[in-house]
Scaffold this active site. Sequence first.
Site, PDB file in Angstrom:
ATOM      1  N   CYS A   4       0.760  -1.135   0.161  1.00 51.56           N
ATOM      2  CA  CYS A   4      -0.057   0.104  -0.031  1.00 51.56           C
ATOM      3  C   CYS A   4       0.896   1.229   0.032  1.00 51.56           C
ATOM      4  CB  CYS A   4      -0.895   0.053   1.260  1.00 51.56           C
ATOM      5  SG  CYS A   4      -1.662   1.284   1.522  1.00 51.56           S
ATOM      6  N   HIS A  46      -4.447   1.015   8.450  1.00 54.11           N
ATOM      7  CA  HIS A  46      -4.995   0.649   7.126  1.00 54.11           C
ATOM      8  C   HIS A  46      -6.303   0.135   6.983  1.00 54.11           C
ATOM      9  CE1 HIS A  46      -4.301  -0.508   2.887  1.00 54.11           C
ATOM     10  NE2 HIS A  46      -5.309  -1.440   3.191  1.00 54.11           N
ATOM     11  N   HIS A  98      -8.850   7.454   2.638  1.00 54.42           N
ATOM     12  CA  HIS A  98      -8.430   8.778   2.435  1.00 54.42           C
ATOM     13  C   HIS A  98      -9.407   9.848   2.102  1.00 54.42           C
ATOM     14  CE1 HIS A  98      -7.551   7.123  -1.426  1.00 54.42           C
ATOM     15  NE2 HIS A  98      -7.899   8.351  -2.021  1.00 54.42           N
TER      16      HIS A  98
HETATM   17  P1  AMP Z   1      -8.052   8.436  -5.170  1.00 55.27           P
HETATM   18  O1  AMP Z   1      -8.069   8.430  -6.633  1.00 55.27           O
HETATM   19  O2  AMP Z   1      -9.455   8.966  -4.821  1.00 55.27           O
HETATM   20  O3  AMP Z   1      -7.792   6.820  -4.727  1.00 55.27           O
HETATM   21  O4  AMP Z   1      -6.970   9.393  -4.587  1.00 55.27           O
HETATM   22  C1  AMP Z   1      -5.545   9.079  -4.774  1.00 55.27           C
HETATM   23  C2  AMP Z   1      -4.789  10.127  -4.757  1.00 55.27           C
HETATM   24  O5  AMP Z   1      -3.459   9.990  -4.230  1.00 55.27           O
HETATM   25  C3  AMP Z   1      -4.621  10.747  -6.002  1.00 55.27           C
HETATM   26  O6  AMP Z   1      -5.146  12.101  -6.193  1.00 55.27           O
HETATM   27  C4  AMP Z   1      -2.845  10.905  -6.322  1.00 55.27           C
HETATM   28  O7  AMP Z   1      -2.678  11.989  -7.147  1.00 55.27           O
HETATM   29  C5  AMP Z   1      -2.715  10.862  -4.871  1.00 55.27           C
HETATM   30  N1  AMP Z   1      -1.236  10.002  -4.814  1.00 55.27           N
HETATM   31  C6  AMP Z   1      -0.922   8.968  -5.234  1.00 55.27           C
HETATM   32  N2  AMP Z   1       0.411   8.773  -4.832  1.00 55.27           N
HETATM   33  C7  AMP Z   1       1.010   9.960  -4.111  1.00 55.27           C
HETATM   34  C8  AMP Z   1       2.001  10.154  -3.607  1.00 55.27           C
HETATM   35  N3  AMP Z   1       3.184   9.398  -3.456  1.00 55.27           N
HETATM   36  N4  AMP Z   1       2.254  11.241  -2.633  1.00 55.27           N
HETATM   37  C9  AMP Z   1       1.150  12.099  -2.610  1.00 55.27           C
HETATM   38  N5  AMP Z   1      -0.348  11.798  -3.170  1.00 55.27           N
HETATM   39  C10 AMP Z   1      -0.297  10.664  -3.967  1.00 55.27           C
HETATM   40 ZN    ZN Z   2      -2.486   1.368   3.718  1.00 55.85          ZN
END
Ligand code: AMP
Ligand code: ZN
Length: 111
Positions: A4, A46, A98
């Site tokens: 994850c 998680h 999140h």
């Molecule tokens: P979701 O599409 O609702 O699952 O949101 C996941 C979010 O995580 C997206 O807006 C991505 O841009 C963000 N994301 C993915 N990897 C990272 C990372 N390493 N650091 C910060 N944000 C991330």
């Molecule tokens: Zn996790």
Amino acid sequence: MDDCIFCKILKGEIPSKKAYEDEQVYAFYDIEPKAPVHILVIPKQHLPGAAAITPENSAVVGHIFEVIAQLTREMGLTDYRVVTNNGADAGQTVHHLHFHILAGGKLGEMA
Ligand code: AMP
Ligand code: ZN
């Protein structure tokens, strides 16, 4: 969860820009911002997504919304949107619960 990416962020294995942290919650800036301010707030435990919220673990969700209220207040953000995507069709790409905070300008209509 070993595979994850948000658990890896919590362990410091992937870098992130911290916005807030306490014993239950971590908030950090989204790597691909969809608004002038785009912060993600996650529980340190998680949970795969909103569908995994139960009476046993739901207290952290209330805490997350307290953190969102406090953090946005401290940042001077009065107008913001909070979003959580559950499942691929809803746009969930990371399967660790999140909450997106989107702010900093006029947001497009969504719901
Ligand atoms: P979701 O599409 O609702 O699952 O949101 C996941 C979010 O995580 C997206 O807006 C991505 O841009 C963000 N994301 C993915 N990897 C990272 C990372 N390493 N650091 C910060 N944000 C991330
Ligand atoms: Zn996790």
